[in-house]
Structure formats: C-alpha cells, structure tokens
Design a protein around this motif. Structure first.
Motif, PDB file in Angstrom:
ATOM      1  N   SER A  87       0.850  -1.248  -0.039  1.00 52.99           N
ATOM      2  CA  SER A  87      -0.041  -0.152   0.088  1.00 52.99           C
ATOM      3  C   SER A  87       0.973   1.286   0.030  1.00 52.99           C
ATOM      4  N   ILE A  88       2.226   1.128   0.679  1.00 52.35           N
ATOM      5  CA  ILE A  88       2.789   2.282   0.654  1.00 52.35           C
ATOM      6  C   ILE A  88       4.182   1.677   0.101  1.00 52.35           C
ATOM      7  N   THR A  89       4.739   2.284  -0.841  1.00 54.72           N
ATOM      8  CA  THR A  89       6.132   1.782  -1.635  1.00 54.72           C
ATOM      9  C   THR A  89       7.218   2.883  -1.507  1.00 54.72           C
ATOM     10  N   ALA A  90       8.335   2.708  -1.603  1.00 53.35           N
ATOM     11  CA  ALA A  90       9.810   3.480  -1.948  1.00 53.35           C
ATOM     12  C   ALA A  90       9.876   3.455  -3.118  1.00 53.35           C
ATOM     13  N   ASP A  91       9.330   4.053  -3.948  1.00 51.44           N
ATOM     14  CA  ASP A  91       9.589   4.205  -5.503  1.00 51.44           C
ATOM     15  C   ASP A  91      10.786   4.348  -5.985  1.00 51.44           C
ATOM     16  N   GLU A  92      11.584   5.314  -5.159  1.00 52.08           N
ATOM     17  CA  GLU A  92      12.700   5.742  -5.412  1.00 52.08           C
ATOM     18  C   GLU A  92      13.672   5.993  -4.062  1.00 52.08           C
ATOM     19  N   GLY A  93      14.932   5.350  -3.930  1.00 59.57           N
ATOM     20  CA  GLY A  93      15.578   5.634  -2.855  1.00 59.57           C
ATOM     21  C   GLY A  93      17.011   5.544  -3.084  1.00 59.57           C
ATOM     22  N   GLY A  94      17.910   6.042  -2.069  1.00 57.48           N
ATOM     23  CA  GLY A  94      19.470   5.669  -2.378  1.00 57.48           C
ATOM     24  C   GLY A  94      20.196   6.369  -1.326  1.00 57.48           C
ATOM     25  N   TYR A  95      21.599   6.095  -1.482  1.00 61.19           N
ATOM     26  CA  TYR A  95      22.575   6.656  -0.565  1.00 61.19           C
ATOM     27  C   TYR A  95      23.596   7.564  -1.469  1.00 61.19           C
ATOM     28  N   ASP A  96      23.890   8.648  -1.044  1.00 56.33           N
ATOM     29  CA  ASP A  96      24.971   9.526  -1.606  1.00 56.33           C
ATOM     30  C   ASP A  96      26.017   9.737  -0.673  1.00 56.33           C
ATOM     31  N   LEU A  97      27.339   9.331  -0.949  1.00 57.02           N
ATOM     32  CA  LEU A  97      28.361   9.289  -0.199  1.00 57.02           C
ATOM     33  C   LEU A  97      29.597  10.407  -0.546  1.00 57.02           C
ATOM     34  N   GLU A  98      29.943  11.123   0.383  1.00 56.62           N
ATOM     35  CA  GLU A  98      30.982  11.971  -0.073  1.00 56.62           C
ATOM     36  C   GLU A  98      32.206  12.087   1.192  1.00 56.62           C
ATOM     37  N   SER A  99      33.364  11.858   0.648  1.00 51.85           N
ATOM     38  CA  SER A  99      34.549  12.045   1.356  1.00 51.85           C
ATOM     39  C   SER A  99      34.442  13.124   1.990  1.00 51.85           C
ATOM     40  N   THR A 100      34.751  13.622   3.550  1.00 52.12           N
ATOM     41  CA  THR A 100      34.744  14.847   3.955  1.00 52.12           C
ATOM     42  C   THR A 100      36.058  15.169   4.752  1.00 52.12           C
ATOM     43  N   GLY A 101      37.061  14.340   4.487  1.00 55.91           N
ATOM     44  CA  GLY A 101      38.429  14.431   5.069  1.00 55.91           C
ATOM     45  C   GLY A 101      38.966  13.167   5.278  1.00 55.91           C
ATOM     46  N   GLU A 102      40.025  13.059   5.765  1.00 54.31           N
ATOM     47  CA  GLU A 102      40.697  11.622   6.100  1.00 54.31           C
ATOM     48  C   GLU A 102      39.764  10.991   7.006  1.00 54.31           C
ATOM     49  N   GLY A 103      39.481   9.588   6.641  1.00 55.21           N
ATOM     50  CA  GLY A 103      38.672   8.879   7.476  1.00 55.21           C
ATOM     51  C   GLY A 103      37.329   9.307   7.720  1.00 55.21           C
ATOM     52  N   THR A 104      36.761  10.158   7.124  1.00 51.51           N
ATOM     53  CA  THR A 104      35.276  10.442   7.392  1.00 51.51           C
ATOM     54  C   THR A 104      34.375  10.803   6.126  1.00 51.51           C
ATOM     55  N   THR A 105      33.268  10.311   6.201  1.00 55.37           N
ATOM     56  CA  THR A 105      32.288  10.289   5.009  1.00 55.37           C
ATOM     57  C   THR A 105      31.010  10.924   5.419  1.00 55.37           C
ATOM     58  N   ARG A 106      30.554  11.415   4.691  1.00 54.08           N
ATOM     59  CA  ARG A 106      28.969  12.188   4.682  1.00 54.08           C
ATOM     60  C   ARG A 106      28.133  11.350   3.851  1.00 54.08           C
ATOM     61  N   VAL A 107      27.013  10.802   4.293  1.00 55.45           N
ATOM     62  CA  VAL A 107      26.144   9.769   3.827  1.00 55.45           C
ATOM     63  C   VAL A 107      24.712  10.546   3.957  1.00 55.45           C
ATOM     64  N   ARG A 108      24.200  10.464   2.799  1.00 56.53           N
ATOM     65  CA  ARG A 108      22.730  11.164   2.628  1.00 56.53           C
ATOM     66  C   ARG A 108      21.915   9.819   2.234  1.00 56.53           C
ATOM     67  N   ILE A 109      20.843   9.634   3.093  1.00 53.06           N
ATOM     68  CA  ILE A 109      19.902   8.410   2.526  1.00 53.06           C
ATOM     69  C   ILE A 109      18.554   9.036   2.417  1.00 53.06           C
ATOM     70  N   PHE A 110      17.897   8.750   1.291  1.00 53.38           N
ATOM     71  CA  PHE A 110      16.582   9.272   0.936  1.00 53.38           C
ATOM     72  C   PHE A 110      15.818   8.224   0.514  1.00 53.38           C
ATOM     73  N   ASN A 111      14.400   8.508   0.613  1.00 58.63           N
ATOM     74  CA  ASN A 111      13.255   7.593  -0.008  1.00 58.63           C
ATOM     75  C   ASN A 111      12.193   8.433  -0.246  1.00 58.63           C
ATOM     76  N   VAL A 112      11.612   8.020  -1.641  1.00 58.16           N
ATOM     77  CA  VAL A 112      10.261   8.678  -2.053  1.00 58.16           C
ATOM     78  C   VAL A 112       9.320   7.488  -1.993  1.00 58.16           C
ATOM     79  N   LEU A 113       8.356   8.081  -0.940  1.00 57.96           N
ATOM     80  CA  LEU A 113       7.111   7.272  -0.746  1.00 57.96           C
ATOM     81  C   LEU A 113       6.015   7.772  -1.451  1.00 57.96           C
ATOM     82  N   ASN A 114       5.334   6.434  -1.892  1.00 58.60           N
ATOM     83  CA  ASN A 114       4.107   6.608  -2.586  1.00 58.60           C
ATOM     84  C   ASN A 114       3.023   5.696  -2.270  1.00 58.60           C
ATOM     85  N   GLY A 115       1.806   6.208  -2.149  1.00 59.36           N
ATOM     86  CA  GLY A 115       0.590   5.458  -1.847  1.00 59.36           C
ATOM     87  C   GLY A 115      -0.046   4.995  -2.708  1.00 59.36           C
ATOM     88  N   HIS A 116      -0.475   3.794  -2.627  1.00 56.71           N
ATOM     89  CA  HIS A 116      -1.369   2.983  -3.782  1.00 56.71           C
ATOM     90  C   HIS A 116      -2.696   2.322  -2.889  1.00 56.71           C
TER      91      HIS A 116
END
Length: 148
Positions: A87-116
């Motif tokens: 009834s509710i799906t994640a039609d699109e989702g993902g992780y975006d990763l970016e190195s932010t220095g030596e040994g550190t990483t920024r992660v963005r997660i997202f999901n686009v939810l849709n109702g059926h």
C-alpha cells in the motif's frame, strides 16, 4: 500523494568502508529496527539488478518488501526502487556518499514514498513518521557503520 524523506550523517570511517557496509544490503537490520530479516539475490557482490527481499514491521504489521538496485557507482552512489506491491512503496531511494576528510564520510539517505489504494490515505502519516525519525535514522546508520 507522494513525498520524500531524507537523513544525512557524518561517519568516522573512510568512504570505501562506509560504501561496502551499505552496499552489502544485508546490514540493514543493524540500523533499521523495522527490518526483521533480509536476503540478497543473486549471491555475490551487489550490482545493478541485485534484489533485496525483506520482512519489515511497520505499525505492528509485517509485510514483504523487494527492492532492485537501479544504479551502483562505488564508492559514491547507490539507488534502488521497490518492486513489491504494497500500500506504501519506496518508488525511489538511495545513498549518496562523499568523503569529507581523512577517514570521514558524509552519507545522505533518501526515500520517495508513494501510496497505492488505501495507502494513498496513509502515505502522509508514513511520511510524517519517517521525517520525524530521519535524524535518529541517520544516527543509527552512523553507529552501525562505526561499530562494524
């Protein structure tokens, strides 16, 4: 109605380690309490076309979920789409990763939810709950990766 939620977190691990942890897919129960179990098909490294099948518990109800990897660009990007019928799906989702220095990483997660069907009436509540939990979700991802 559909909508997006997202979370961003800074992880004290190199981007390659963070990407490997998230790309495995089967680590989701370590940071998402709604995921009861998860499997990957086919076995082997994750790639475009890999399917993850999980049992999740939302609002006290269990459901089966299937996600297909649609984009995979190590060590920066993973995208998926839900291919299960719920009834509710994640039609699109993902992780975006970016190195932010030596040994550190920024992660963005997202999901686009849709109702059926009846999910069209519930998707607003699901989005509200997901958006409210997003900062904590990011912290759980950080803790799980740093503990691995």
């Amino acid at each position: 109605m559909s909508g997006q939620f997202e979370a961003t977190t800074e992880i004290n691990r190199p981007i390659e380690e963070v990407f490997a942890f998230l790309a495995a897919g089967t680590n989701d129960p370590k940071f998402s309490p709604r995921v009861q179990e998860i499997t990957k098909t086919p076995e082997g490294p994750t790639a475009v076309g890999t399917v993850f099948t999980s049992t999740v518990k939302d609002a006290g109800m269990k459901s089966a979920r299937r996600f297909r990897i649609t984009e995979f660009e190590p060590p920066h990007l993973i995208r998926w789409t839900e291919i299960s019928k719920n009834s509710i799906t994640a039609d699109e989702g993902g992780y975006d990763l970016e190195s932010t220095g030596e040994g550190t990483t920024r992660v963005r997660i997202f999901n686009v939810l849709n109702g059926h069907g009846v999910g069209k009436l519930l998707v607003g509540l699901a989005l509200s709950a997901s958006r409210k939990d997003a900062p904590a979700f990011g912290r759980r991802i950080k803790a799980a990766v740093e503990a691995s």
